[in-house]
Motif scaffolding. Structure first.
Motif, short mmCIF file in Angstrom:
data_model
loop_
_atom_site.label_atom_id
_atom_site.label_comp_id
_atom_site.label_asym_id
_atom_site.label_seq_id
_atom_site.Cartn_x
_atom_site.Cartn_y
_atom_site.Cartn_z
N ALA A 45 -6.64 1.01 -6.44
CA ALA A 45 -5.59 -0.01 -6.29
C ALA A 45 -5.42 -0.41 -4.83
O ALA A 45 -5.23 -1.59 -4.51
CB ALA A 45 -4.28 0.51 -6.86
N VAL A 46 -5.49 0.56 -3.93
CA VAL A 46 -5.38 0.25 -2.50
C VAL A 46 -6.59 -0.57 -2.05
O VAL A 46 -6.46 -1.50 -1.24
CB VAL A 46 -5.25 1.55 -1.68
N GLY A 57 -9.80 4.54 2.06
CA GLY A 57 -10.19 5.85 2.57
C GLY A 57 -8.99 6.63 3.06
O GLY A 57 -8.88 7.84 2.84
N MET A 58 -8.08 5.94 3.73
CA MET A 58 -6.83 6.58 4.17
C MET A 58 -6.04 7.07 2.96
O MET A 58 -5.51 8.20 2.96
CB MET A 58 -6.01 5.57 4.98
N ALA A 59 -5.94 6.24 1.94
CA ALA A 59 -5.19 6.62 0.74
C ALA A 59 -5.80 7.86 0.09
O ALA A 59 -5.08 8.77 -0.35
CB ALA A 59 -5.17 5.46 -0.26
N ASN A 60 -7.10 7.91 0.02
CA ASN A 60 -7.79 9.06 -0.54
C ASN A 60 -7.43 10.34 0.21
O ASN A 60 -7.11 11.38 -0.39
CB ASN A 60 -9.29 8.83 -0.52
N VAL A 66 0.84 -1.20 0.00
CA VAL A 66 0.00 0.00 0.00
C VAL A 66 0.87 1.25 0.00
O VAL A 66 0.59 2.23 -0.72
CB VAL A 66 -0.96 -0.01 1.20
N ARG A 67 1.94 1.23 0.78
CA ARG A 67 2.85 2.40 0.78
C ARG A 67 3.45 2.60 -0.61
O ARG A 67 3.63 3.74 -1.05
CB ARG A 67 3.96 2.20 1.82
#
Length: 452
Positions: free
Chosen positions: A122-123, A133-136, A93-94
């Protein structure tokens, strides 16, 4: 009711992520020095197998892979600033976050909303709705004010030590920064760090064995945008892909053997070491795919190519034929125990395996794949190669030692050690590893003569 399908990343991003996974495998899966594939090899295979991929996507995938590897350290620091629990975020994810951050900050033609969209999807596929949601949130914060990340002060607001700040801003592992600060001081360290963040120029080698070589070189050297020109070497801006220049069809000239692609800095180190004065025959003991071997042959030198890997030498005959050169002799064997009778050759060229810290602009994966223990092992290997060359050389012969690294232990340290062990060696020439703004890469070279 069927669940709504989550779209896969667009082709260029999917390919880039797959290549990066092969180049930089999980740390827990690392199996020794150099684990992970070479970036160019991994990318070449991926592009070869990407049937029907639009040329624009091929270009974008290449930019994403190389750009990410150059700036990985900076991108990781930026993303971590917006994560509450960085260690709880899976490595895959990172990687998606960091690649998307590169696209937002450095690919101006791609709208930020499009980048956020594919990365969040993708996440979600990789880790589920919660982390998507965190990625967004993270990527929208990065996209909101990208200019802030151009400011060097952003990377040292916590009053960190100088080496840590330089590592973050210039995206280079801290152990390399520490080593350069110790060996070269802060000013030269910043020069090396700045050089490895740039894209290396395209190097061209004019085949000087062909009629009209000088005129051909002069025509190309007069073309707009040429960065450096010193017969028979040219450096063109990064991203140049042999376009028409000065009315010359360069792809046709390449096919006809009038020129070759080769790092300009790799060419110039041999000329700076006065290759015309080297006694013949010359044994290129670490010939690899033969770039330096063929340069010497084009210069009219009698040369023999050696390498322990037969596959690397397999294309040498085809390349010699393309260039209109006579077949080059080949000997397979280790450079630590040269397959030569003493006195058979006049010069032994050791383009030695090294840490590659002088060519990080061209091979940015190396800085992430190398470890301090790897460098120590390479230094021992280089010393064994130098001892092998000394043993195989007759009085009056030369050892030419070349590396593409900025590391005194692999360069001056090895030459000093060899000279201290063998007092019949005289240092005839030495070129320090100095950053070149025009050539973009750093090479070291030395010539040693064995007296009678």
């Amino acid at each position: 009711m069927s669940p709504i399908a989550t779209p896969a990343p667009p082709p260029a991003r999917k390919l880039a992520l797959a290549v990066l996974a092969r180049v930089l495998p999980q740390a827990s899966r690392r199996k020794g020095p150099g684990a992970g594939q070479d970036v160019q090899a991994a990318l070449d295979v991926a592009l070869l197998n990407a049937h029907g991929l639009d040329p624009r996507d091929r270009g974008l995938a290449t930019e994403l892979v190389y750009g990410y590897l150059r700036l990985r350290g900076r991108l990781a620091f930026i993303c971590v600033r917006f994560l509450k629990q960085p260690d709880a975020v899976p490595a895959a994810v990172r990687r998606i976050l960091e690649l998307a951050a590169y696209e937002i900050l450095f690919c101006s033609k791609v709208p930020a909303y499009a980048t956020v969209d594919w990365a969040v999807s993708a996440v979600r596929v990789q880790a589920g709705k919660g982390l998507s949601g965190m990625a967004n949130a993270v990527l929208r914060r990065i996209a909101a004010d990208p200019a802030v990340f151009d400011d060097a002060d952003f990377y040292c607001r916590d009053r960190c030590p100088e080496a840590q700040y330089l590592s973050r801003f210039y995206s280079c592992p801290e152990w390399i920064v520490d080593m350069w600060l110790r060996d070269f001081g802060p000013e030269d360290t910043r020069a090396y760090l700045a050089a490895q963040l740039t894209s290396a120029p395209l190097g061209l080698r004019i085949n000087r064995s062909r009629d009209g070589a000088r005129e051909f070189f002069d025509a190309l050297a007069a073309a707009p945008g040429v960065l450096a020109a010193d017969f028979p070497t040219l450096a063109l801006p990064a991203g140049t892909d042999l376009p028409e220049a000065a009315g010359i069809d360069l792809p046709a000239a390449l096919a006809a053997g009038r020129l070759s692609r080769q790092s300009a800095a790799a060419q110039r180190i041999l000329y700076d070491l006065r290759l015309d004065d080297w006694p013949e025959p010359i044994f290129d003991a670490c010939a690899g795919r033969g770039g330096k071997t063929l340069l010497l042959a084009e210069a009219g030198k009698k040369v023999i190519a050696g390498d322990m890997h037969a596959g690397r030498l397999s294309g040498l005959g085809r390349e010699a034929a393309r260039l209109g050169l006579a077949p080059v002799g080949v000997l397979r064997g280790s450079a630590t125990r040269l397959p030569l009778a003493p006195g058979r050759v006049g010069t032994i060229l050791l383009d030695a395996p090294c840490s590659g810290l002088g060519v990080l602009a061209r091979r940015p994966d190396a800085k992430w794949r190398r470890r301090p223990e790897d460098v120590a092992g390479l230094t021992r290997l280089q010393r064994a190669m130098l001892e092998g060359a000394y043993a195989a050389l007759a009085p009056g012969g030369r050892i030419v030692y070349v590396t593409c690294t900025a590391h005194p232990a692999e360069n001056e340290g090895n030459i000093d050690r060899l000279g201290a062990r063998h007092h019949d060696l005289t240092l005839e020439a030495e070129i320090p590893a100095t950053p070149s703004p025009s050539l973009g890469e750093t090479f070291y070279g030395a010539v040693l003569r064995k007296s009678g």
